[in-house]
Design an enzyme around this catalytic site. Structure first.
Site, PDB file in Angstrom:
ATOM      1  N   GLY A 114       0.810  -1.206   0.000  1.00 26.35           N
ATOM      2  CA  GLY A 114       0.000   0.000   0.000  1.00 26.35           C
ATOM      3  C   GLY A 114       0.838   1.248   0.000  1.00 26.35           C
ATOM      4  O   GLY A 114       2.041   1.197   0.225  1.00 26.35           O
ATOM      5  N   GLN A 136       2.947   7.314   3.705  1.00 25.43           N
ATOM      6  CA  GLN A 136       2.674   8.741   3.922  1.00 25.43           C
ATOM      7  C   GLN A 136       3.652   9.610   3.146  1.00 25.43           C
ATOM      8  O   GLN A 136       4.849   9.307   3.127  1.00 25.43           O
ATOM      9  CB  GLN A 136       2.890   9.102   5.397  1.00 25.43           C
ATOM     10  N   ARG A 172      -1.558   9.389   8.588  1.00 19.17           N
ATOM     11  CA  ARG A 172      -1.783   7.982   8.237  1.00 19.17           C
ATOM     12  C   ARG A 172      -3.209   7.788   7.750  1.00 19.17           C
ATOM     13  O   ARG A 172      -3.480   6.984   6.873  1.00 19.17           O
ATOM     14  CB  ARG A 172      -1.497   7.102   9.457  1.00 19.17           C
ATOM     15  N   VAL A 218       0.515  -4.430   8.613  1.00 21.76           N
ATOM     16  CA  VAL A 218       1.467  -3.355   8.902  1.00 21.76           C
ATOM     17  C   VAL A 218       1.087  -2.074   8.149  1.00 21.76           C
ATOM     18  O   VAL A 218       1.334  -0.963   8.615  1.00 21.76           O
ATOM     19  CB  VAL A 218       2.902  -3.805   8.525  1.00 21.76           C
ATOM     20  N   PRO A 231      -3.603   3.183   7.257  1.00 26.04           N
ATOM     21  CA  PRO A 231      -3.686   3.308   8.712  1.00 26.04           C
ATOM     22  C   PRO A 231      -3.928   1.924   9.329  1.00 26.04           C
ATOM     23  O   PRO A 231      -4.958   1.304   9.080  1.00 26.04           O
ATOM     24  CB  PRO A 231      -4.868   4.238   8.941  1.00 26.04           C
ATOM     25  N   VAL A 232      -2.979   1.477  10.131  1.00 31.12           N
ATOM     26  CA  VAL A 232      -2.921   0.061  10.496  1.00 31.12           C
ATOM     27  C   VAL A 232      -4.148  -0.419  11.284  1.00 31.12           C
ATOM     28  O   VAL A 232      -4.605  -1.548  11.084  1.00 31.12           O
ATOM     29  CB  VAL A 232      -1.587  -0.268  11.221  1.00 31.12           C
ATOM     30  N   ASP A 233      -4.699   0.434  12.137  1.00 25.26           N
ATOM     31  CA  ASP A 233      -5.851  -0.021  12.940  1.00 25.26           C
ATOM     32  C   ASP A 233      -7.081  -0.229  12.060  1.00 25.26           C
ATOM     33  O   ASP A 233      -7.802  -1.214  12.196  1.00 25.26           O
ATOM     34  CB  ASP A 233      -6.163   1.011  14.035  1.00 25.26           C
ATOM     35  N   ASP A 238       5.793   2.485  17.936  1.00 19.45           N
ATOM     36  CA  ASP A 238       5.745   3.708  18.743  1.00 19.45           C
ATOM     37  C   ASP A 238       6.253   3.416  20.164  1.00 19.45           C
ATOM     38  O   ASP A 238       6.944   4.230  20.767  1.00 19.45           O
ATOM     39  CB  ASP A 238       4.307   4.233  18.845  1.00 19.45           C
ATOM     40  N   THR A 239       5.886   2.245  20.679  1.00 15.12           N
ATOM     41  CA  THR A 239       6.325   1.853  22.017  1.00 15.12           C
ATOM     42  C   THR A 239       7.843   1.648  22.034  1.00 15.12           C
ATOM     43  O   THR A 239       8.515   2.016  23.001  1.00 15.12           O
ATOM     44  CB  THR A 239       5.554   0.583  22.459  1.00 15.12           C
ATOM     45  N   ARG A 269       9.926   3.252  20.087  1.00 11.60           N
ATOM     46  CA  ARG A 269      10.480   4.613  20.046  1.00 11.60           C
ATOM     47  C   ARG A 269      10.402   5.250  21.434  1.00 11.60           C
ATOM     48  O   ARG A 269      11.339   5.919  21.875  1.00 11.60           O
ATOM     49  CB  ARG A 269       9.667   5.473  19.057  1.00 11.60           C
ATOM     50  N   HIS A 281       9.808  -0.119  30.848  1.00 11.73           N
ATOM     51  CA  HIS A 281       8.544  -0.762  30.478  1.00 11.73           C
ATOM     52  C   HIS A 281       7.459   0.293  30.460  1.00 11.73           C
ATOM     53  O   HIS A 281       7.027   0.775  31.518  1.00 11.73           O
ATOM     54  CB  HIS A 281       8.226  -1.901  31.445  1.00 11.73           C
ATOM     55  N   HIS A 340      -2.476   3.853  16.208  1.00 13.04           N
ATOM     56  CA  HIS A 340      -1.112   4.092  15.719  1.00 13.04           C
ATOM     57  C   HIS A 340      -1.241   5.334  14.830  1.00 13.04           C
ATOM     58  O   HIS A 340      -1.490   5.234  13.635  1.00 13.04           O
ATOM     59  CB  HIS A 340      -0.601   2.883  14.929  1.00 13.04           C
TER      60      HIS A 340
END
Ligand code: NAD
Length: 307
Positions: free
Chosen positions: A81, A84, A90, A120, A123-125, A150-151, A153, A170, A177
């Site tokens: 796909g 951006q 996204r 992946v 927009p992934v969601d 993102d987590t 990062r 953690h 996302h």
């Protein structure tokens, strides 16, 4: 046909797909990898190029294939796909990429695939929701990479800020996302200590903004992001094929968690050979819960407008 836990398929061999394939080759998790792209020549070129690194990793079969090669794969990673462009969100990608996702899932559905779909593309969601509905597979088998990147990062930035190994941090980014994502500060810990213990309020905000805008910053400089997500794809695949029961914030269908229904977004979940084993309801403050609900509302509205 059954599942060959040593076989993976990557659909879409652009920046993200080829980097993921390269990382997967080095991971030694699989002994067979099929690359599929609408541009067959591209898939062939990547398969040849990546194969030439094999002698420095371990033997495996890497080839450009077709949907007839997917049936016994353990995981199909979909990265096909448009990406951006500078100044695009996204969510701007939705029309084009939802059409592509539907056509790919349509092909997969024609085969007897019993493994896990890992979405992946952005927009992934929204695309994970579409893949779930189009495939008719049970919710545990359709996962979005969600906020795993993102987590990653976030943990990296926090580790840098606090001067500790990011693996000892953690902390999760949850929700969409994308622009409505949030940091679950209430649950964040460093070496077991609540992160608030470090009392870095102003820095916390700066770190989160930096994480949220990372993709924009990278795209402004190099037009795409792919290495971080490639490592995230590898990590999720490892949790699946090693049946790890690792907890990671993948995107999955909410089924009553936090009062959320019929929307796909990221909350930490236990990931193993069944895909999503269960969602882990982490502790959120009232403010964070309200932010999560608003993130869900944004996604739900888009799903409604596009269905
Ligand atoms: P790209 O343009 O480099 O590659 C896209 C590839 O998809 C191309 O090779 C194209 O030929 C192929 N493709 C298009 N339609 C297809 C179809 N119907 N079947 C098979 N292949 C098809 O883009 P990219 O930079 O690799 O990004 C791919 C996607 O990944 C984008 O949607 C991007 O936003 C997303 N992405 C997601 C994350 C994340 O964290 N989830 C991170 C980075 C990028």
């Amino acid at each position: 046909m059954g599942i060959n836990s040593r076989k993976v398929v990557v659909v879409g061999c652009g920046f993200v797909g080829s980097s993921s394939a390269f990382a997967l080759m080095q991971s030694q998790l699989f002994s067979e990898m099929v690359l599929i792209d609408a541009d067959q020549k591209r898939a062939e070129g990547e398969a040849i190029d990546i194969s030439h690194g094999m002698v420095f990793a371990s033997p495996m079969k890497i080839y450009a294939g077709t949907y007839d090669d997917i049936s016994d794969a353990a995981v199909i990673v979909i990265t096909a796909g448009a990406n951006q462009k500078p100044d695009e969100t996204r969510l701007d990608l939705i029309k084009k990429n939802s059409r592509i996702m539907k056509s790919i899932v349509g092909e997969i559905k024609k085969r007897e695939f019993e493994g896990i779909l890992l979405i992946v593309s952005n927009p992934v969601d929204i695309l994970t929701y579409i893949a779930l509905k189009e495939s008719g597979y049970p919710a545990n088998r359709v996962i979005g990479s969600g906020t795993v990147l993102d987590t990653g990062r976030f943990r990296y930035e926090l580790g840098e800020h606090l001067g500790v190994d990011s693996r000892s941090v953690h902390a999760y980014i949850i929700g969409e996302h994308g622009d409505s994502e949030l940091a679950a500060w209430s649950d964040a810990r460093v070496g077991g200590l609540p992160i608030n213990h470090f009392d870095h309020d102003a820095s916390m905000e700066k770190i989160f903004d930096h994480v949220k805008n990372s993709a924009y910053e990278i795209i402004a400089r190099k037009h795409a992001t792919y290495y971080g997500i490639a490592m995230a794809v590898c990590r999720i695949c490892a949790a699946i094929v090693r049946d790890e029961q690792s907890i990671m914030p993948v995107s999955s269908l909410m089924q009553g968690e936090y009062g959320l229904e019929d929307v796909v977004l990221s909350i930490p979940a236990v990931v193993d050979a069944n895909g999503i084993e269960t969602v882990v309801p982490i502790e959120l403050s009232e403010k964070e819960l309200a932010q999560l609900k608003s993130s869900a509302e944004i996604l739900k509205k888009i799903i409604k407008e596009n269905s």
